[in-house]
Design an enzyme around this catalytic site. Structure first.
Site, mmCIF file in Angstrom:
data_model
loop_
_atom_site.group_PDB
_atom_site.id
_atom_site.type_symbol
_atom_site.label_atom_id
_atom_site.label_comp_id
_atom_site.label_asym_id
_atom_site.label_seq_id
_atom_site.Cartn_x
_atom_site.Cartn_y
_atom_site.Cartn_z
ATOM 1 N N TYR A 1 2.654 5.386 15.259
ATOM 2 C CA TYR A 1 1.428 4.901 15.029
ATOM 3 C C TYR A 1 0.182 5.877 15.372
ATOM 4 O O TYR A 1 -0.627 5.997 14.633
ATOM 5 C CB TYR A 1 1.211 3.501 15.936
ATOM 6 N N SER B 1 -7.509 4.395 14.803
ATOM 7 C CA SER B 1 -7.330 3.790 16.150
ATOM 8 C C SER B 1 -7.668 5.001 17.090
ATOM 9 O O SER B 1 -7.348 6.130 16.941
ATOM 10 C CB SER B 1 -6.073 3.390 16.071
ATOM 11 N N VAL C 1 0.870 -1.340 0.164
ATOM 12 C CA VAL C 1 -0.181 0.040 -0.071
ATOM 13 C C VAL C 1 0.945 1.380 0.140
ATOM 14 O O VAL C 1 0.213 2.528 -0.522
ATOM 15 C CB VAL C 1 -1.115 0.170 1.297
HETATM 16 P P1 NDP Z 1 -3.088 -7.657 11.413
HETATM 17 O O1 NDP Z 1 -1.818 -7.422 11.851
HETATM 18 O O2 NDP Z 1 -3.693 -8.760 11.974
HETATM 19 O O3 NDP Z 1 -3.238 -7.593 9.820
HETATM 20 C C1 NDP Z 1 -2.755 -6.473 8.885
HETATM 21 C C2 NDP Z 1 -3.115 -6.810 7.529
HETATM 22 O O4 NDP Z 1 -2.387 -5.603 6.802
HETATM 23 C C3 NDP Z 1 -2.642 -7.880 6.832
HETATM 24 O O5 NDP Z 1 -3.355 -8.726 5.819
HETATM 25 C C4 NDP Z 1 -1.384 -7.501 6.261
HETATM 26 O O6 NDP Z 1 -0.819 -8.367 5.146
HETATM 27 C C5 NDP Z 1 -1.710 -5.948 5.784
HETATM 28 N N1 NDP Z 1 -0.763 -5.540 5.491
HETATM 29 C C6 NDP Z 1 0.385 -5.086 6.240
HETATM 30 N N2 NDP Z 1 1.447 -4.149 5.615
HETATM 31 C C7 NDP Z 1 1.008 -4.110 4.267
HETATM 32 C C8 NDP Z 1 1.377 -3.449 3.172
HETATM 33 N N3 NDP Z 1 2.502 -2.765 3.238
HETATM 34 N N4 NDP Z 1 0.793 -3.439 2.175
HETATM 35 C C9 NDP Z 1 -0.410 -4.171 1.851
HETATM 36 N N5 NDP Z 1 -0.754 -4.790 2.934
HETATM 37 C C10 NDP Z 1 -0.364 -4.932 4.152
HETATM 38 O O7 NDP Z 1 -3.782 -6.360 11.765
HETATM 39 P P2 NDP Z 1 -5.193 -6.088 12.294
HETATM 40 O O8 NDP Z 1 -6.335 -6.629 11.764
HETATM 41 O O9 NDP Z 1 -5.025 -6.040 13.877
HETATM 42 O O10 NDP Z 1 -5.225 -4.357 12.033
HETATM 43 C C11 NDP Z 1 -6.072 -3.894 10.808
HETATM 44 C C12 NDP Z 1 -6.155 -2.269 11.031
HETATM 45 O O11 NDP Z 1 -6.916 -2.117 12.381
HETATM 46 C C13 NDP Z 1 -4.815 -1.741 11.075
HETATM 47 O O12 NDP Z 1 -4.765 -0.584 10.300
HETATM 48 C C14 NDP Z 1 -4.785 -1.512 12.593
HETATM 49 O O13 NDP Z 1 -3.973 -0.353 12.721
HETATM 50 C C15 NDP Z 1 -6.249 -1.117 12.967
HETATM 51 N N6 NDP Z 1 -6.480 -1.106 14.281
HETATM 52 C C16 NDP Z 1 -6.306 -2.632 14.929
HETATM 53 C C17 NDP Z 1 -6.360 -2.587 16.156
HETATM 54 C C18 NDP Z 1 -6.379 -3.792 17.035
HETATM 55 O O14 NDP Z 1 -6.400 -4.095 18.485
HETATM 56 N N7 NDP Z 1 -5.989 -5.036 16.301
HETATM 57 C C19 NDP Z 1 -6.854 -1.516 17.040
HETATM 58 C C20 NDP Z 1 -7.056 -0.142 16.397
HETATM 59 C C21 NDP Z 1 -6.842 -0.160 15.233
HETATM 60 P P3 NDP Z 1 0.247 -9.599 5.394
HETATM 61 O O15 NDP Z 1 -0.966 -10.527 5.596
HETATM 62 O O16 NDP Z 1 0.508 -9.946 3.860
HETATM 63 O O17 NDP Z 1 1.072 -9.216 6.238
#
Ligand code: NDP
Length: 251
Positions: free
Chosen positions: A159, A146, A67
């Site tokens: 972050y 977040s 991204v």
């Molecule tokens: P995960 O770490 O479980 O999943 C992250 C996802 O983002 C994966 O599919 C990963 O792909 C993808 N990703 C990471 N970097 C890139 C990149 N450079 N290009 C394309 N895809 C990328 O995260 P969560 O599900 O926990 O979080 C999802 C969103 O929610 C995030 O934006 C996070 O900041 C936000 N959030 C989460 C919270 C939480 O408590 N979990 C709280 C508040 C906000 P791959 O599998 O290939 O690595």
């Protein structure tokens, strides 16, 4: 709620292979939406999710695309618009953490988080706008932010800044595209049970848990349902808003 409320609609979800992104991909597909999603590294997970979406009777496109790379985001979006014929929905979900106190944080940790979380969202907003503006019924964009971007969190200067930036991006873009019937909103999530949350220091996690009035972490299914409401026709009059789904943590 109409169970097939996204029938005939098309969506891009960034970072769809795991956690919250995956749950949103599946919830949109259950609603009848054609869904494209990208990922950074998880090719096997992407292939199996694509099959899961297709088993629900929805069309799916999965592709590796960083991204943070503006050109790659534009190419991915162009190929999705070509294959699906339109783009109605964008969910900017891909995100990473590189937590550290600012005195010890490396420049590369600042850059990686800002580039992925904030520039990544800007890249995809920019890429989808032209196809979305061609839709007679407009479109909807949801940025996954977040509460760290609302109240700040210790050890998360990179972050928190990226997630606060997403809120500014949301409000600014909402004003730019409202006349085209495109809504832009943000979800400011609290702690949600995913791999990202499990990386958190156990002691810190317990400390946060004790401060959540609802007494538990969120789960990905309920977050996906809130996201789908924000993307649905029922939310067509909501734009430029930050919806906090955090169990009351940041009241
Ligand atoms: P995960 O770490 O479980 O999943 C992250 C996802 O983002 C994966 O599919 C990963 O792909 C993808 N990703 C990471 N970097 C890139 C990149 N450079 N290009 C394309 N895809 C990328 O995260 P969560 O599900 O926990 O979080 C999802 C969103 O929610 C995030 O934006 C996070 O900041 C936000 N959030 C989460 C919270 C939480 O408590 N979990 C709280 C508040 C906000 P791959 O599998 O290939 O690595």
């Amino acid at each position: 709620m109409n169970s097939k409320q996204f029938e005939g609609k098309t969506a891009i979800v960034t970072g769809g292979t795991r956690g919250i992104g995956k749950a949103i991909v599946l919830e949109l597909a259950r609603g009848g939406c054609s869904v494209a999603f990208n990922y950074a590294r998880s090719a096997d997970e992407a292939e199996s999710l694509k099959k899961e979406v297709e088993a629900l009777g929805a069309r799916a496109i999965a592709g590796q695309c960083d991204v943070a790379n503006t050109e790659a985001a534009a190419d991915f979006t162009k190929s999705v618009a070509g294959e699906f014929g339109s783009i109605d929905i964008l969910v900017n979900n891909a995100g990473i953490t590189r937590d550290q106190l600012i005195l010890r944080m490396k420049e590369e940790d600042w850059d990686a988080v800002i580039d992925t979380n904030l520039k990544g969202a800007w890249n995809f907003c920019k890429a989808v706008l032209r196809p979305m503006m061609r839709n007679e019924s407009g479109g909807s964009i949801l940025n996954i932010s977040s509460i760290s971007g609302v109240v700040g969190m210790l050890g998360q200067s990179n972050y928190s800044a990226s997630k606060a930036g997403m809120i500014g991006l949301t409000k600014s873009l909402a004003k730019e595209v409202a006349s085209r019937k495109i809504t832009v909103n943000a979800l400011a999530l609290g702690l949600v049970e995913t791999e990202m949350a499990s990386e958190m220091n156990a002691e810190f996690r317990e400390k946060i848990l004790a401060q959540i009035p609802l007494g538990r972490l969120g789960n990905v299914r309920e977050v996906a349902e809130i996201a789908c409401f924000m993307l649905s026709p029922a939310a067509a009059y909501i734009t430029g808003q930050v919806i906090q789904a955090d169990g009351g943590l940041a009241m």
